[in-house]
Scaffold this motif. Structure first.
Motif, PDB file in Angstrom:
ATOM      1  N   GLU A 212      -5.545   7.953   6.009  1.00  0.00           N
ATOM      2  CA  GLU A 212      -5.754   9.310   6.519  1.00  0.00           C
ATOM      3  C   GLU A 212      -6.188  10.257   5.401  1.00  0.00           C
ATOM      4  N   TYR A 213      -5.565  10.134   4.243  1.00  0.00           N
ATOM      5  CA  TYR A 213      -5.849  11.031   3.136  1.00  0.00           C
ATOM      6  C   TYR A 213      -6.829  10.435   2.142  1.00  0.00           C
ATOM      7  N   LYS A 214      -7.360   9.247   2.442  1.00  0.00           N
ATOM      8  CA  LYS A 214      -8.369   8.606   1.592  1.00  0.00           C
ATOM      9  C   LYS A 214      -7.861   8.458   0.161  1.00  0.00           C
ATOM     10  N   LEU A 215      -6.674   7.904   0.021  1.00  0.00           N
ATOM     11  CA  LEU A 215      -6.072   7.681  -1.290  1.00  0.00           C
ATOM     12  C   LEU A 215      -6.558   6.351  -1.869  1.00  0.00           C
ATOM     13  N   HIS A 216      -6.459   6.221  -3.178  1.00  0.00           N
ATOM     14  CA  HIS A 216      -6.847   4.987  -3.837  1.00  0.00           C
ATOM     15  C   HIS A 216      -5.863   3.862  -3.506  1.00  0.00           C
ATOM     16  N   ARG A 217      -6.338   2.640  -3.648  1.00  0.00           N
ATOM     17  CA  ARG A 217      -5.465   1.489  -3.392  1.00  0.00           C
ATOM     18  C   ARG A 217      -4.326   1.445  -4.390  1.00  0.00           C
ATOM     19  N   GLU A 218      -4.591   1.845  -5.624  1.00  0.00           N
ATOM     20  CA  GLU A 218      -3.541   1.827  -6.633  1.00  0.00           C
ATOM     21  C   GLU A 218      -2.407   2.773  -6.255  1.00  0.00           C
ATOM     22  N   THR A 219      -2.706   3.881  -5.594  1.00  0.00           N
ATOM     23  CA  THR A 219      -1.664   4.801  -5.138  1.00  0.00           C
ATOM     24  C   THR A 219      -0.738   4.116  -4.144  1.00  0.00           C
ATOM     25  N   LEU A 220      -1.304   3.339  -3.232  1.00  0.00           N
ATOM     26  CA  LEU A 220      -0.488   2.613  -2.255  1.00  0.00           C
ATOM     27  C   LEU A 220       0.404   1.590  -2.948  1.00  0.00           C
ATOM     28  N   PHE A 221      -0.141   0.843  -3.892  1.00  0.00           N
ATOM     29  CA  PHE A 221       0.650  -0.172  -4.584  1.00  0.00           C
ATOM     30  C   PHE A 221       1.752   0.465  -5.428  1.00  0.00           C
ATOM     31  N   LEU A 222       1.462   1.590  -6.056  1.00  0.00           N
ATOM     32  CA  LEU A 222       2.492   2.278  -6.826  1.00  0.00           C
ATOM     33  C   LEU A 222       3.609   2.784  -5.920  1.00  0.00           C
ATOM     34  N   ALA A 223       3.257   3.324  -4.765  1.00  0.00           N
ATOM     35  CA  ALA A 223       4.272   3.846  -3.845  1.00  0.00           C
ATOM     36  C   ALA A 223       5.194   2.729  -3.358  1.00  0.00           C
ATOM     37  N   ILE A 224       4.629   1.574  -3.020  1.00  0.00           N
ATOM     38  CA  ILE A 224       5.465   0.447  -2.573  1.00  0.00           C
ATOM     39  C   ILE A 224       6.368  -0.029  -3.703  1.00  0.00           C
ATOM     40  N   ASN A 225       5.862  -0.030  -4.919  1.00  0.00           N
ATOM     41  CA  ASN A 225       6.692  -0.417  -6.063  1.00  0.00           C
ATOM     42  C   ASN A 225       7.853   0.547  -6.252  1.00  0.00           C
ATOM     43  N   TYR A 226       7.590   1.852  -6.120  1.00  0.00           N
ATOM     44  CA  TYR A 226       8.675   2.838  -6.248  1.00  0.00           C
ATOM     45  C   TYR A 226       9.726   2.630  -5.160  1.00  0.00           C
ATOM     46  N   ILE A 227       9.286   2.368  -3.934  1.00  0.00           N
ATOM     47  CA  ILE A 227      10.229   2.189  -2.825  1.00  0.00           C
ATOM     48  C   ILE A 227      11.110   0.973  -3.056  1.00  0.00           C
ATOM     49  N   ASP A 228      10.509  -0.151  -3.430  1.00  0.00           N
ATOM     50  CA  ASP A 228      11.288  -1.374  -3.611  1.00  0.00           C
ATOM     51  C   ASP A 228      12.244  -1.257  -4.786  1.00  0.00           C
ATOM     52  N   ARG A 229      11.811  -0.639  -5.847  1.00  0.00           N
ATOM     53  CA  ARG A 229      12.722  -0.453  -6.990  1.00  0.00           C
ATOM     54  C   ARG A 229      13.842   0.519  -6.637  1.00  0.00           C
ATOM     55  N   PHE A 230      13.535   1.519  -5.824  1.00  0.00           N
ATOM     56  CA  PHE A 230      14.572   2.466  -5.401  1.00  0.00           C
ATOM     57  C   PHE A 230      15.584   1.777  -4.488  1.00  0.00           C
ATOM     58  N   LEU A 231      15.097   0.954  -3.556  1.00  0.00           N
ATOM     59  CA  LEU A 231      15.997   0.238  -2.659  1.00  0.00           C
ATOM     60  C   LEU A 231      16.802  -0.831  -3.386  1.00  0.00           C
ATOM     61  N   SER A 232      16.343  -1.282  -4.538  1.00  0.00           N
ATOM     62  CA  SER A 232      17.109  -2.254  -5.319  1.00  0.00           C
ATOM     63  C   SER A 232      18.361  -1.646  -5.927  1.00  0.00           C
ATOM     64  N   VAL A 233      18.393  -0.324  -6.043  1.00  0.00           N
ATOM     65  CA  VAL A 233      19.507   0.353  -6.709  1.00  0.00           C
ATOM     66  C   VAL A 233      20.314   1.207  -5.751  1.00  0.00           C
ATOM     67  N   MET A 234      19.635   1.890  -4.810  1.00  0.00           N
ATOM     68  CA  MET A 234      20.291   2.847  -3.933  1.00  0.00           C
ATOM     69  C   MET A 234      20.408   2.296  -2.522  1.00  0.00           C
TER      70      MET A 234
END
Length: 405
Positions: A212-234
């Motif tokens: 929808e916002y025409k973001l780069h693919r790297e932005t999507l991969f970074l966001a998923i990495n942040y989510i998984d690392r956050f769920l690993s701790v919290m």
């Protein structure tokens, strides 16, 4: 169709809205059941009934500093300096006092060396003002009518790959730190209120948001990495899982994008389920949990490097991009492999799918450092994932790669 807004309401939504009301992408209530594709035409009526807005407020709040006192803004203006008579040292004045004092602006200008003679170059076609060319150190034999000009590097990815002095060292360094930035294997089994299917729905929604916002693919991969690392701790409540995803995408966009979407856009894309304050507080908490380490080497980065190193064609490149995004949906199965190996496996499987002459030639071995025997366990898992993608309940990635572009 959303009701018309009155004059006092804040305009919402994407910047590309037309005269008609836009279509929203709202994740809605995350349950254990299979979620249908999010409707962009209507608001989920049950969204407000299932959100626990007090759960996030019960968490630890971040105490802000006391409001600073108001301050004044001054505009510096050049003072009108009265010309002072030049001071000439008397004969009895000590020479060390003259040498140690700070020189004035006029004295500093007078000490500047004389510029060498210059020749002007006039653009006769455009009639532009002349440029000055220093001819002091230029040999007459080197001056020709047409002098080649080095092209300007405009591709941001070329700064690493086009510098052989540093490219290999950078790649080796990223190979050593890629394990540091990975989520813990089996991290979803530690969650008490969210499941793997809920995470899959969240990733599917983030793929649609990035489109929808025409973001780069790297932005999507970074966001998923942040989510998984956050769920690993919290431990996260299911009512706040979408808030974690929105804050992660907001943080990744600010890191990767040149013009990231505003926080109000992420409030709008969640159908006003959360407020700006909640998104910003979640971003604050996520940065603390991640220890501000938000630049991991993602699968997408390794994939782009390998594709450029082997000079793959566009069809192979798009197939690799498709396979690596499918990995995001079931990332828990690939946490036992390094990101560089997963990227190499996507290229190998793309060669197999596209009937290449060799699935893993020697050129690929030299570019990645992995042999075909090392890729086999991950290759079998990725082949099974690609085979079952058509029957997967979440189809945002397949719909994305059905486009002609």
């Amino acid at each position: 169709m959303r009701p018309a807004q009155n004059e006092n309401q804040r305009p919402k939504g994407l910047s590309t809205r037309g005269a008609q009301a836009p279509k929203r992408t709202a994740l809605g209530n995350i349950t254990n059941n299979v979620r249908k594709q999010p409707s962009r035409a209507a608001k989920n009526a049950q969204l407000g009934n299932c959100q626990d807005e007090n759960a996030f407020a019960q968490q630890k709040t971040f105490g802000g500093k006391a409001k600073s006192e108001p301050f004044a803004i001054f505009v510096d203006e050049e003072p009108q300096v009265q010309p002072q008579p030049q001071h000439l040292p008397e004969e009895n004045e000590a020479m060390d006092d003259v040498e140690n004092r700070l020189p004035s602006l006029n004295e500093a200008v007078m000490r500047l060396p004389t510029l060498p003679p210059t020749a002007s170059i006039v653009d006769h076609e455009n009639g532009e003002s002349p440029m000055l060319l220093d001819q002091s150190d230029m040999d007459d034999s080197l001056v020709t009518e047409e002098m080649p000009v080095a092209p300007m590097v405009v591709d941001r990815d070329a700064f690493i790959e086009e510098v052989p002095e540093y490219a290999e060292d950078i790649y080796r360094y990223l190979l050593t730190v890629e394990h540091k930035h990975k989520p813990k294997p089996g991290f979803m089994r530690r969650q008490q209120d969210v499941t793997l299917s809920m995470r899959t729905i969240l990733v599917d929604w983030l793929v649609e948001v990035s489109e929808e916002y025409k973001l780069h693919r790297e932005t999507l991969f970074l966001a998923i990495n942040y989510i998984d690392r956050f769920l690993s701790v919290m431990s996260v409540l299911r009512s706040k899982l979408q808030l974690v995803g929105a804050a992660a995408m907001f943080l990744a966009a600010k890191y990767e994008e040149i013009y990231p979407p505003d926080v109000a856009e992420f409030v709008y894309i969640t159908d006003d389920t959360y407020t700006k304050k909640q998104v910003l507080r979640m971003e604050h908490l996520m940065l603390k949990v991640l220890a501000f380490d938000i630049s991991p080497p993602t699968i997408n980065w390794f994939c782009d490097r390998i594709i450029k190193a082997v000079h793959a064609d566009d069809q192979t490149r798009f197939m690799c991009m498709y396979l690596t995004e499918l990995v995001l949906m079931d990332m828990d199965k690939y946490l036992h492999y390094p990101n560089s190996l997963v990227a190499a496996t996507s290229l190998c499987l793309a060669n197999i799918i596209l009937d290449a002459d060799s699935p893993w030639p020697e050129e690929c071995v030299q570019a990645t450092g992995y042999t075909l025997e090392q890729l086999l366990p991950c290759l079998k898992e990725m082949h099974r994932m690609h085979r079952d993608a058509e029957d997967h309940p979440q189809q945002a990635i397949r719909d994305k790669y059905k486009h002609t572009k």
